[in-house]
Design an enzyme around this catalytic site. Structure first.
Site, PDB file in Angstrom:
ATOM      1  N   GLU A  89       0.647  -0.962   0.308  1.00 50.84           N
ATOM      2  CA  GLU A  89       0.760   0.028   0.234  1.00 50.84           C
ATOM      3  C   GLU A  89       0.593   1.138   0.125  1.00 50.84           C
ATOM      4  O   GLU A  89       1.918   0.934   0.491  1.00 50.84           O
ATOM      5  CB  GLU A  89      -1.431   0.049   1.434  1.00 50.84           C
ATOM      6  CG  GLU A  89      -2.168  -0.723   0.954  1.00 50.84           C
ATOM      7  CD  GLU A  89      -2.918  -1.327   2.385  1.00 50.84           C
ATOM      8  OE1 GLU A  89      -4.221  -0.391   1.908  1.00 50.84           O
ATOM      9  OE2 GLU A  89      -2.671  -1.320   3.635  1.00 50.84           O
ATOM     10  N   CYS A 109       5.058  -6.669   7.327  1.00 46.56           N
ATOM     11  CA  CYS A 109       5.989  -6.368   8.465  1.00 46.56           C
ATOM     12  C   CYS A 109       6.794  -7.050   8.959  1.00 46.56           C
ATOM     13  O   CYS A 109       5.990  -7.627  10.360  1.00 46.56           O
ATOM     14  CB  CYS A 109       6.104  -4.650   9.210  1.00 46.56           C
ATOM     15  SG  CYS A 109       6.798  -3.473   9.796  1.00 46.56           S
ATOM     16  N   CYS A 116       0.731  -1.776  15.710  1.00 46.52           N
ATOM     17  CA  CYS A 116       0.276  -1.801  14.251  1.00 46.52           C
ATOM     18  C   CYS A 116      -0.484  -2.319  12.980  1.00 46.52           C
ATOM     19  O   CYS A 116      -0.252  -4.154  13.205  1.00 46.52           O
ATOM     20  CB  CYS A 116       1.598  -1.236  13.295  1.00 46.52           C
ATOM     21  SG  CYS A 116       2.151  -0.989  12.305  1.00 46.52           S
TER      22      CYS A 116
HETATM   23 FE1  SF4 Z   1       6.447  -1.813  10.907  1.00 46.65          FE
HETATM   24 FE2  SF4 Z   1       4.067  -0.947  11.590  1.00 46.65          FE
HETATM   25 FE3  SF4 Z   1       6.586  -1.253  13.316  1.00 46.65          FE
HETATM   26 FE4  SF4 Z   1       6.514   0.409  11.365  1.00 46.65          FE
HETATM   27  S1  SF4 Z   1       5.084   0.706  12.415  1.00 46.65           S
HETATM   28  S2  SF4 Z   1       8.300  -0.381  11.854  1.00 46.65           S
HETATM   29  S3  SF4 Z   1       5.077  -0.576   9.397  1.00 46.65           S
HETATM   30  S4  SF4 Z   1       4.710  -3.450  12.430  1.00 46.65           S
END
Ligand code: SF4
Length: 345
Positions: A89, A109, A116
Site C-alpha cells: 500500500e 512487516c 500497528c
Molecule cells: Fe513495521 Fe508497523 Fe512497526 Fe512500522 S510501526 S516497523 S510498519 S510493525
C-alpha cells in the site's frame, strides 16, 4: 512467481539502449520520469522495434492491479497487487502547494509493533527497488499529474526500510537523480523502528534525508512491551546511533511517538523522553493512536496529549501533534492492513 521486471529496478545509468545509440537511454528516462509514460507503446520517439523488444522483456508498471480508496480529507489510500499476487500500500496526501506520498518498502512487516496493523500481518516479502520507485509513479499516473510534481516522500508505509536496505536506498537514489524525479533528499523522510547498525551505515551514505525514528517509549520495559525488536536493540544504543548520524552531518532527527492510553502517556514518561533526547537536534511527533479492529489499544485523550506536549515543550524539545490523515479509509499511521474496502473498520 517472481516480481515483474521494470525499468525502475535499475539505476538510470544502467537502463538499456540500442547498440550505438546511447542517447536513446536519455529518451527512455524522460518518458518514464518526466512524462510518466505507463507503457512502452506510448513512448513514440523511440523506434518501434526497440519499444517492442523492451515490452517483450518487461513492463513499465510492476503492478497487476491498482485500487484507490479516497478519504473525505483528500488523502487517497492505494492498494497495489504485485505480479506474484502479493499486495502492498501507499497513501497520497495532497496539501496546499505540495504533494506527499507515504510509500511502503515491504509486503507486511517483520517488526511486529503491537499497536500497528501492518505488524499484525507479519512479513510477506521485501519489495524490489522498482516496486518502491513505482509507487510514486503510479500515484502520478492515477491522480493525473506529472511525476515531478511530487515533492515529498515519507518511507513510512508498510515495512522497515532499513531491513530492505539496498532496495530502499536504491529507490531514493532514483527519486533524487536529476534525470529521475529530481527530488530534494531533504524532502525524503526515512522511518525506522531503530536499528543502530543500519542507522550508522545510512550515515555513511552521504544522503541528507530526514531520519524518523519510532521510539514510542522512553524506557526499555515499556518499549519492549510494544516493540518486539526492542529486545534486540537497546534504547541507549539507538540514541547513540542518532548522535553518530548527526555527527556524520545527518540532519535533524524526527522522533515518532504513538500515544497509547495508559501505556506510554504519563507525564513522567514525557519527562524521561526529554532527558533521553538531550543533546540531539530532534523534533518529536506525538501521534494519537489510530484505532484498528482487534488492536487492544485505545488512543490517549486529547487533553492528555496536550499535557504531554507541554511537558516536552517546557523541557525545550520541539514537539508537534500529528493527527493522521486517511483514518476513515484505513490509510492513517499504523492502520495499513491491505483492506479491500474503502473504510477502516
Ligand atoms: Fe513495521 Fe508497523 Fe512497526 Fe512500522 S510501526 S516497523 S510498519 S510493525
Amino acid at each position: 512467481m517472481e516480481p515483474r521486471r521494470t525499468p525502475f529496478d535499475l539505476p538510470i545509468d544502467a537502463l538499456p539502449a540500442p547498440e550505438g545509440e546511447a542517447y536513446r537511454r536519455a529518451q527512455l528516462t524522460e518518458w518514464l520520469y518526466v512524462h510518466g509514460a505507463r507503457d512502452f507503446e506510448a513512448m513514440t520517439t523511440l523506434p518501434k522495434g526497440w519499444r517492442a523488444a523492451l515490452a517483450a522483456e518487461q513492463s513499465v508498471s510492476p503492478f497487476d492491479d491498482v485500487r484507490r480508496f479516497p478519504s473525505w480529507d483528500g488523502s487517497v489510500r492505494y492498494l497495489f497487487t504485485l505480479a506474484d499476487g502479493q499486495r502492498t500500500e501507499a497513501v497520497y496526501m495532497p496539501y496546499a502547494g505540495r504533494k506527499t506520498v507515504c510509500v511502503s518498502s515491504m509486503v507486511g512487516c517483520p517488526a511486529g509493533c503491537a499497536f500497528c496493523a501492518t505488524g499484525a500481518l507479519g512479513f510477506g516479502r521485501n519489495l524490489t527497488r522498482g516496486e518502491i520507485v513505482a509507487q510514486l509513479l503510479a500515484v502520478a499516473w492515477f491522480e493525473g499529474f506529472a511525476p515531478r510534481e511530487l515533492r515529498n516522500v515519507v518511507l513510512m508505509g508498510m515495512g522497515e526500510a532499513l531491513l530492505n536496505y539496498d532496495a530502499a536506498i536504491g529507490a531514493i537514489r532514483t527519486w533524487i537523480d536529476p534525470r529521475g524525479l529530481a527530488m530534494s533528499p531533504r524532502r525524503i523522510t526515512l522511518s525506522t523502528v531503530g536499528l543502530p547498525a543500519r542507522i550508522r551505515r545510512l550515515a555513511g551514505e552521504g544522503l541528507p534525508l530526514v531520519l524518523a525514528v519510532s521510539l514510542h517509549a522512553p524506557d526499555e520495559a515499556t518499549r519492549r512491551r510494544i516493540i518486539p525488536t526492542a529486545h534486540a536493540h537497546a534504547l541507549d544504543d539507538i540514541v547513540a546511533s542518532l548522535h553518530d548520524w548527526q555527527a556524520a552531518g545527518g540532519r535533524r532527527v524526527t522522533v515518532e511517538y504513538t500515544m497509547l492510553d495508559g501505556v506510554n502517556d504519563a507525564p513522567a514518561q514525557a519527562g524521561a523522553l526529554a532527558t533521553l533526547l538531550a543533546g540531539l537536534v530532534v523534533h518529536v511527533n506525538l501521534i494519537p493512536f489510530n484505532p484498528w479492529p482487534g488492536s487492544g489499544f485505545e488512543a490517549t485523550p486529547r487533553e492528555r496529549v496536550r499535557a504531554l506536549q507541554d511537558v516536552l515543550v517546557r523541557a525545550g524539545v520541539s514537539t508537534s501533534v500529528r493527527f493522521s490523515r486517511g483514518r476513515d479509509t484505513g490509510g492513517a499511521c499504523g492502520q495499513l492492513a491491505l483492506r479491500e474496502g474503502a473504510t477502516a473498520a
